[in-house]
Design a protein around this motif. Structure first.
Motif, PDB file in Angstrom:
ATOM      1  N   ILE A  98     -10.659 -55.158 -64.350  1.00  0.00           N
ATOM      2  CA  ILE A  98     -10.297 -53.812 -64.825  1.00  0.00           C
ATOM      3  C   ILE A  98     -10.507 -52.790 -63.701  1.00  0.00           C
ATOM      4  N   ASP A  99     -11.635 -52.912 -62.982  1.00  0.00           N
ATOM      5  CA  ASP A  99     -11.869 -52.008 -61.843  1.00  0.00           C
ATOM      6  C   ASP A  99     -10.791 -52.192 -60.774  1.00  0.00           C
ATOM      7  N   LEU A 100     -10.431 -53.441 -60.523  1.00  0.00           N
ATOM      8  CA  LEU A 100      -9.403 -53.683 -59.501  1.00  0.00           C
ATOM      9  C   LEU A 100      -8.058 -53.096 -59.956  1.00  0.00           C
ATOM     10  N   ALA A 101      -7.736 -53.242 -61.237  1.00  0.00           N
ATOM     11  CA  ALA A 101      -6.486 -52.681 -61.767  1.00  0.00           C
ATOM     12  C   ALA A 101      -6.434 -51.168 -61.545  1.00  0.00           C
ATOM     13  N   LYS A 102      -7.579 -50.510 -61.742  1.00  0.00           N
ATOM     14  CA  LYS A 102      -7.634 -49.052 -61.532  1.00  0.00           C
ATOM     15  C   LYS A 102      -7.348 -48.707 -60.074  1.00  0.00           C
ATOM     16  N   VAL A 103      -7.917 -49.506 -59.171  1.00  0.00           N
ATOM     17  CA  VAL A 103      -7.736 -49.223 -57.745  1.00  0.00           C
ATOM     18  C   VAL A 103      -6.315 -49.559 -57.285  1.00  0.00           C
ATOM     19  N   VAL A 104      -5.714 -50.582 -57.904  1.00  0.00           N
ATOM     20  CA  VAL A 104      -4.311 -50.893 -57.595  1.00  0.00           C
ATOM     21  C   VAL A 104      -3.451 -49.689 -57.967  1.00  0.00           C
ATOM     22  N   SER A 105      -3.670 -49.148 -59.154  1.00  0.00           N
ATOM     23  CA  SER A 105      -2.900 -47.985 -59.598  1.00  0.00           C
ATOM     24  C   SER A 105      -3.101 -46.799 -58.651  1.00  0.00           C
ATOM     25  N   LEU A 106      -4.307 -46.670 -58.121  1.00  0.00           N
ATOM     26  CA  LEU A 106      -4.593 -45.580 -57.167  1.00  0.00           C
ATOM     27  C   LEU A 106      -3.822 -45.779 -55.865  1.00  0.00           C
ATOM     28  N   ASP A 125     -11.752 -35.064 -55.488  1.00  0.00           N
ATOM     29  CA  ASP A 125     -10.643 -34.098 -55.415  1.00  0.00           C
ATOM     30  C   ASP A 125      -9.388 -34.690 -54.789  1.00  0.00           C
ATOM     31  N   ARG A 126      -9.496 -35.859 -54.181  1.00  0.00           N
ATOM     32  CA  ARG A 126      -8.322 -36.456 -53.531  1.00  0.00           C
ATOM     33  C   ARG A 126      -7.546 -37.367 -54.481  1.00  0.00           C
ATOM     34  N   ILE A 127      -8.147 -37.688 -55.627  1.00  0.00           N
ATOM     35  CA  ILE A 127      -7.457 -38.570 -56.584  1.00  0.00           C
ATOM     36  C   ILE A 127      -6.660 -37.701 -57.549  1.00  0.00           C
ATOM     37  N   THR A 128      -5.340 -37.895 -57.570  1.00  0.00           N
ATOM     38  CA  THR A 128      -4.485 -37.071 -58.433  1.00  0.00           C
ATOM     39  C   THR A 128      -3.985 -37.890 -59.619  1.00  0.00           C
ATOM     40  N   SER A 129      -3.320 -37.223 -60.536  1.00  0.00           N
ATOM     41  CA  SER A 129      -2.796 -37.905 -61.732  1.00  0.00           C
ATOM     42  C   SER A 129      -1.530 -38.694 -61.402  1.00  0.00           C
ATOM     43  N   ARG A 130      -1.018 -38.530 -60.182  1.00  0.00           N
ATOM     44  CA  ARG A 130       0.251 -39.177 -59.828  1.00  0.00           C
ATOM     45  C   ARG A 130       0.003 -40.656 -59.514  1.00  0.00           C
ATOM     46  N   LYS A 131      -0.200 -41.433 -60.544  1.00  0.00           N
ATOM     47  CA  LYS A 131      -0.426 -42.875 -60.380  1.00  0.00           C
ATOM     48  C   LYS A 131       0.068 -43.599 -61.630  1.00  0.00           C
ATOM     49  N   PRO A 132       0.507 -44.856 -61.465  1.00  0.00           N
ATOM     50  CA  PRO A 132       1.064 -45.564 -62.630  1.00  0.00           C
ATOM     51  C   PRO A 132       0.010 -45.819 -63.712  1.00  0.00           C
ATOM     52  N   PRO A 133       0.450 -45.923 -64.977  1.00  0.00           N
ATOM     53  CA  PRO A 133      -0.487 -46.146 -66.085  1.00  0.00           C
ATOM     54  C   PRO A 133      -1.262 -47.467 -65.949  1.00  0.00           C
ATOM     55  N   VAL A 134      -2.461 -47.464 -66.505  1.00  0.00           N
ATOM     56  CA  VAL A 134      -3.284 -48.674 -66.551  1.00  0.00           C
ATOM     57  C   VAL A 134      -3.633 -48.943 -68.009  1.00  0.00           C
ATOM     58  N   GLY A 162     -18.342 -46.297 -55.408  1.00  0.00           N
ATOM     59  CA  GLY A 162     -17.726 -45.895 -56.671  1.00  0.00           C
ATOM     60  C   GLY A 162     -16.540 -44.980 -56.422  1.00  0.00           C
ATOM     61  N   PHE A 163     -15.418 -45.295 -57.062  1.00  0.00           N
ATOM     62  CA  PHE A 163     -14.208 -44.461 -56.990  1.00  0.00           C
ATOM     63  C   PHE A 163     -14.066 -43.822 -58.364  1.00  0.00           C
ATOM     64  N   ILE A 164     -14.336 -42.535 -58.424  1.00  0.00           N
ATOM     65  CA  ILE A 164     -14.536 -41.894 -59.723  1.00  0.00           C
ATOM     66  C   ILE A 164     -13.661 -40.654 -59.865  1.00  0.00           C
ATOM     67  N   SER A 165     -12.940 -40.602 -60.975  1.00  0.00           N
ATOM     68  CA  SER A 165     -12.120 -39.423 -61.267  1.00  0.00           C
ATOM     69  C   SER A 165     -11.651 -39.544 -62.713  1.00  0.00           C
ATOM     70  N   PRO A 166     -11.414 -38.429 -63.387  1.00  0.00           N
ATOM     71  CA  PRO A 166     -10.835 -38.527 -64.734  1.00  0.00           C
ATOM     72  C   PRO A 166      -9.491 -39.261 -64.700  1.00  0.00           C
ATOM     73  N   HIS A 167      -8.791 -39.202 -63.553  1.00  0.00           N
ATOM     74  CA  HIS A 167      -7.499 -39.881 -63.449  1.00  0.00           C
ATOM     75  C   HIS A 167      -7.648 -41.404 -63.313  1.00  0.00           C
ATOM     76  N   MET A 168      -8.879 -41.878 -63.154  1.00  0.00           N
ATOM     77  CA  MET A 168      -9.113 -43.328 -63.078  1.00  0.00           C
ATOM     78  C   MET A 168      -9.337 -43.932 -64.471  1.00  0.00           C
ATOM     79  N   ILE A 169      -9.473 -43.103 -65.480  1.00  0.00           N
ATOM     80  CA  ILE A 169      -9.657 -43.636 -66.842  1.00  0.00           C
ATOM     81  C   ILE A 169      -8.364 -44.333 -67.271  1.00  0.00           C
ATOM     82  N   PRO A 170      -8.458 -45.568 -67.768  1.00  0.00           N
ATOM     83  CA  PRO A 170      -7.236 -46.244 -68.216  1.00  0.00           C
ATOM     84  C   PRO A 170      -6.473 -45.410 -69.244  1.00  0.00           C
TER      85      PRO A 170
END
Ligand code: ZN
Length: 377
Positions: A98-106, A125-134, A162-170
């Motif tokens: 699941i963590d890897l899937a999040k990073v793939v989407s990033l 601040d560098r992680i944006t919402s512009r990423k495919p759904p997980v 840790g790679f953390i952002s609200p945009h990382m939530i599936p």
């Protein structure tokens, strides 16, 4: 100031995996990549999910997720994602896939190097919402990653960050307790203790978030009632369901931040040449950390004791030791195969870990050394 956020879409039910293709459609995904691991592929679980979830039989699968996911595996999966012209990711498995899937989407939309998105290096601040759904489909009850904002990834140089952002939530979590029925007792115990540790550490975090604290205590109560049962009889769907909810609730409280147990288990999970299970490390470290933190949050200990089914003034550390023993988990880090020569580096890395800031008591490298030494031999 308090930032309190709850907005995850969750399908929670035995058999909910049948909603997979429907949920993918709702998320706008037409061609998903499944990110999973070898064990699940060999066990036939991936095939079962593809079939029950109504996905085409030739859905692309990346099954090379390592036990502790790495930057290299992420890069490989991203190449496969592009090659197969995918437009969304299904993270199927325990915390690692699941963590890897999040990073793939990033990484599909965010330029490398991955390091710049690590939270301790200003990545939030560098992680944006512009990423495919997980879509997250957990097959263990422990990680909480299915609703969490973080992915823990080991970089090429060995740092586990840790790679953390609200945009990382599936985008969606499909929680189907039937998928955990085949989990062996020791893995049930270890992942379950990860959930227990999440509930306890987030509850003890000093950040102001009463809803999260209520959720953490509820998760702990459910785990207390059902973890032993789920380990003793893996086919007990009621216990499996309670544990899946406990894990989910642990994950919903991550926004309060974790504590010293995770400060140590993150770098330990990245030690080269070892395959240390995150939940097992946490189970071993939880008793000494509970002892260490008691003076900083004495008013919270009776609440934890109540949730653990104990008298208000009970010794929590020894109760967790007994629980670990009942579950067949190891007592010490040395028993787990932690190499002694890594302890100093782990203690230094633990100081810098993002979980250290939310431990209720300030904790330095010497404290981390003392905590690890107290569960040695
Ligand atoms: Zn954890």
């Amino acid at each position: 100031m308090a930032l309190i956020t709850y907005l995850t879409r969750i399908q929670f039910e035995a058999g909910s995996v049948r909603l997979l293709s429907e949920e993918l459609k709702l998320a706008g995904v037409r061609s998903p990549l499944i990110v999973t691991d070898r064990g699940l592929l060999t066990a036939g679980l991936v095939e079962r999910v593809i079939e029950a979830g109504g996905l085409p039989a030739d859905t692309p699968i990346f099954s090379d997720t390592p036990e502790n996911p790495t930057e290299a595996a992420g890069r490989e999966a991203v190449a496969f994602f592009h090659e197969r012209r995918c437009d969304g990711v299904v993270g199927l498995g325990g915390g690692s896939p699941i963590d890897l899937a999040k990073v793939v989407s990033l990484l599909v939309t965010h330029p490398e190097p991955l390091e710049q998105y690590a939270v301790i290096l200003g990545g939030l601040d560098r992680i944006t919402s512009r990423k495919p759904p997980v879509v997250a489909v957990p097959t263990t009850a422990g990680t909480g990653s299915e609703v969490g904002r973080a992915a823990l990834i080991t970089l090429e140089d060995g740092r586990k960050l840790g790679f953390i952002s609200p945009h990382m939530i599936p985008t969606v979590a499909l929680c189907d307790p039937e998928l955990t029925l085949g989990l062996p007792p020791l893995l049930t115990a270890a992942t379950g203790m990860d959930a227990v540790t999440h509930c306890i550490e987030t509850y003890l975090s000093p950040k102001f978030n009463p809803p999260a604290e209520a959720i953490a205590l509820d998760g702990l109560r459910r785990a207390t009632r059902s973890l032993r049962r789920a380990v003793e009889d893996g086919s007990d769907l009621g216990a499996r369901s309670e544990m899946m909810m406990a894990a989910l609730e642990g994950g919903m409280t991550f926004q309060k931040g974790l504590g010293a147990v995770h400060s140590i288990s993150h770098p330990l999970g990245g030690v080269k040449g070892t395959r240390l299970h995150h939940g097992t490390i946490n189970a071993v470290l939880l008793p000494p950390v509970l002892q260490f933190n008691q003076s900083a949050a004495p008013h919270k200990y009776p609440q934890l004791a109540e949730a653990l089914g104990l008298a208000p003034n009970a010794d929590l550390a020894s109760a967790i030791e007994t629980l670990n023993e009942d579950l067949g988990l190891p007592k010490t880090l040395s028993q787990m195969g932690v190499p002694e020569e890594c302890l100093r580096d782990v203690a230094e890395a633990a100081v810098k870990d993002h979980s250290t800031a939310s431990n209720p008591r300030p904790v330095g490298a010497e404290d981390f050394m003392a905590i690890m030494k107290s569960v040695w031999d």
